[in-house]
Design a protein around this motif. Structure first.
Motif, mmCIF file in Angstrom:
data_model
loop_
_atom_site.group_PDB
_atom_site.id
_atom_site.type_symbol
_atom_site.label_atom_id
_atom_site.label_comp_id
_atom_site.label_asym_id
_atom_site.label_seq_id
_atom_site.Cartn_x
_atom_site.Cartn_y
_atom_site.Cartn_z
ATOM 1 N N SER A 234 62.956 45.378 9.018
ATOM 2 C CA SER A 234 63.141 44.878 10.380
ATOM 3 C C SER A 234 62.195 43.722 10.692
ATOM 4 C CB SER A 234 62.982 45.999 11.401
ATOM 5 O OG SER A 234 61.642 46.434 11.419
ATOM 6 N N SER A 235 61.016 43.716 10.109
ATOM 7 C CA SER A 235 60.092 42.612 10.375
ATOM 8 C C SER A 235 60.634 41.312 9.774
ATOM 9 C CB SER A 235 58.701 42.921 9.848
ATOM 10 O OG SER A 235 58.725 43.027 8.444
ATOM 11 N N LEU A 236 61.354 41.398 8.676
ATOM 12 C CA LEU A 236 61.980 40.220 8.094
ATOM 13 C C LEU A 236 63.052 39.688 9.041
ATOM 14 C CD1 LEU A 236 62.441 38.221 5.799
ATOM 15 C CD2 LEU A 236 63.946 39.916 4.733
ATOM 16 N N LEU A 237 63.872 40.572 9.582
ATOM 17 C CA LEU A 237 64.912 40.159 10.532
ATOM 18 C C LEU A 237 64.295 39.616 11.815
ATOM 19 C CD1 LEU A 237 67.550 42.997 10.100
ATOM 20 C CD2 LEU A 237 67.655 40.653 9.258
ATOM 21 N N GLU A 238 63.232 40.230 12.266
ATOM 22 C CA GLU A 238 62.542 39.731 13.454
ATOM 23 C C GLU A 238 61.998 38.327 13.213
ATOM 24 O OE1 GLU A 238 59.601 42.709 14.221
ATOM 25 O OE2 GLU A 238 61.036 44.076 15.166
ATOM 26 N N GLU A 239 61.462 38.104 12.013
ATOM 27 C CA GLU A 239 60.935 36.773 11.684
ATOM 28 C C GLU A 239 62.064 35.748 11.646
ATOM 29 O OE1 GLU A 239 58.351 33.682 10.752
ATOM 30 O OE2 GLU A 239 58.000 35.646 11.653
ATOM 31 N N LEU A 240 63.214 36.118 11.095
ATOM 32 C CA LEU A 240 64.357 35.210 11.071
ATOM 33 C C LEU A 240 64.830 34.884 12.488
ATOM 34 C CD1 LEU A 240 66.436 36.575 8.053
ATOM 35 C CD2 LEU A 240 65.249 34.378 8.214
ATOM 36 N N VAL A 241 64.876 35.879 13.341
ATOM 37 C CA VAL A 241 65.276 35.673 14.739
ATOM 38 C C VAL A 241 64.271 34.751 15.431
ATOM 39 C CG1 VAL A 241 65.541 36.817 16.977
ATOM 40 C CG2 VAL A 241 66.601 37.812 14.930
ATOM 41 N N ARG A 242 62.997 34.955 15.193
ATOM 42 C CA ARG A 242 61.955 34.118 15.787
ATOM 43 C C ARG A 242 62.106 32.668 15.322
ATOM 44 N NH1 ARG A 242 57.649 31.581 14.716
ATOM 45 N NH2 ARG A 242 57.527 32.179 12.531
ATOM 46 N N ARG A 243 62.317 32.479 14.033
ATOM 47 C CA ARG A 243 62.479 31.128 13.492
ATOM 48 C C ARG A 243 63.751 30.457 14.027
ATOM 49 N NH1 ARG A 243 60.377 30.883 7.253
ATOM 50 N NH2 ARG A 243 58.351 31.829 7.649
ATOM 51 N N GLU A 244 64.806 31.249 14.108
ATOM 52 C CA GLU A 244 66.061 30.708 14.652
ATOM 53 C C GLU A 244 65.871 30.271 16.094
ATOM 54 O OE1 GLU A 244 70.592 32.193 15.694
ATOM 55 O OE2 GLU A 244 69.371 33.401 14.324
ATOM 56 N N SER A 245 65.202 31.078 16.867
ATOM 57 C CA SER A 245 64.934 30.750 18.265
ATOM 58 C C SER A 245 64.090 29.473 18.380
ATOM 59 C CB SER A 245 64.234 31.929 18.936
ATOM 60 O OG SER A 245 63.929 31.627 20.261
ATOM 61 N N ALA A 246 63.078 29.361 17.534
ATOM 62 C CA ALA A 246 62.227 28.173 17.545
ATOM 63 C C ALA A 246 63.041 26.941 17.150
ATOM 64 C CB ALA A 246 61.045 28.368 16.599
ATOM 65 N N ALA A 247 63.906 27.071 16.172
ATOM 66 C CA ALA A 247 64.744 25.955 15.739
ATOM 67 C C ALA A 247 65.695 25.538 16.858
ATOM 68 C CB ALA A 247 65.521 26.328 14.481
ATOM 69 N N ARG A 248 66.252 26.503 17.575
ATOM 70 C CA ARG A 248 67.144 26.188 18.702
ATOM 71 C C ARG A 248 66.400 25.414 19.792
ATOM 72 N NH1 ARG A 248 72.021 28.803 18.386
ATOM 73 N NH2 ARG A 248 72.074 30.617 17.026
ATOM 74 N N ARG A 249 65.164 25.828 20.067
ATOM 75 C CA ARG A 249 64.366 25.112 21.072
ATOM 76 C C ARG A 249 64.114 23.669 20.631
ATOM 77 N NH1 ARG A 249 61.621 30.044 21.227
ATOM 78 N NH2 ARG A 249 59.968 29.223 19.895
ATOM 79 N N ARG A 250 63.769 23.478 19.370
ATOM 80 C CA ARG A 250 63.528 22.119 18.864
ATOM 81 C C ARG A 250 64.796 21.271 18.945
ATOM 82 N NH1 ARG A 250 60.683 25.090 14.962
ATOM 83 N NH2 ARG A 250 62.357 24.756 13.448
ATOM 84 N N VAL A 251 65.925 21.859 18.587
ATOM 85 C CA VAL A 251 67.200 21.141 18.655
ATOM 86 C C VAL A 251 67.495 20.737 20.096
ATOM 87 C CG1 VAL A 251 69.706 21.427 18.437
ATOM 88 C CG2 VAL A 251 68.198 22.103 16.547
ATOM 89 N N GLU A 252 67.283 21.640 21.028
ATOM 90 C CA GLU A 252 67.546 21.335 22.438
ATOM 91 C C GLU A 252 66.603 20.236 22.941
ATOM 92 O OE1 GLU A 252 69.411 21.081 25.882
ATOM 93 O OE2 GLU A 252 70.092 22.233 24.141
ATOM 94 N N GLN A 253 65.348 20.286 22.541
ATOM 95 C CA GLN A 253 64.401 19.238 22.927
ATOM 96 C C GLN A 253 64.837 17.885 22.381
ATOM 97 O OE1 GLN A 253 60.717 20.784 21.401
ATOM 98 N NE2 GLN A 253 60.235 21.910 23.281
ATOM 99 N N LEU A 254 65.274 17.874 21.142
ATOM 100 C CA LEU A 254 65.749 16.615 20.542
ATOM 101 C C LEU A 254 66.985 16.093 21.274
ATOM 102 C CD1 LEU A 254 65.230 17.386 16.754
ATOM 103 C CD2 LEU A 254 64.041 15.658 18.106
ATOM 104 N N ARG A 255 67.885 16.974 21.633
ATOM 105 C CA ARG A 255 69.075 16.553 22.384
ATOM 106 C C ARG A 255 68.687 15.941 23.728
ATOM 107 N NH1 ARG A 255 72.538 21.739 20.743
ATOM 108 N NH2 ARG A 255 73.569 20.844 18.915
#
Length: 94
Positions: free
Chosen positions: A2-23
């Motif tokens: 579960s910690s691996l999945l949590e880390e993936l979710v955290r990274r995905e969320s961070a990537a989404r924020r960066r994408v939105e900032q770039l947009r």
């Protein structure tokens, strides 16, 4: 596991924020670009119009029928025209 999945979710969320900032940055830059392109267009049209008027003035100065006072005004306008032309040539070199 579960910690691996949590880390993936955290990274995905961070990537989404960066994408939105770039947009958002792209949208702001696009707006600024459009504003500057409009300003440039107006300036080019203004310069072309002034050059057309001054070209007509040059032709009028060359006519023998002008009064002396009118000729002096036309000479001054001709100098402005020549100054603008020189400025434009300098800008094209840069």
């Amino acid at each position: 596991m579960s910690s691996l999945l949590e880390e993936l979710v955290r990274r995905e969320s961070a990537a989404r924020r960066r994408v939105e900032q770039l947009r958002e940055q792209i949208a702001e830059s696009s707006q600024r670009l459009e504003t500057e392109e409009d300003r440039l267009s107006r300036l080019v049209i203004s310069r072309e119009t002034v050059e057309e008027i001054l070209d007509e003035v040059v032709q009028a100065v060359e006519r023998p029928c002008c009064h002396e006072q009118g000729r002096e005004l036309l000479r001054q306008l001709l100098q402005v025209h020549l100054d603008l032309r020189a400025l434009r040539e300098q800008q094209s070199v840069l």
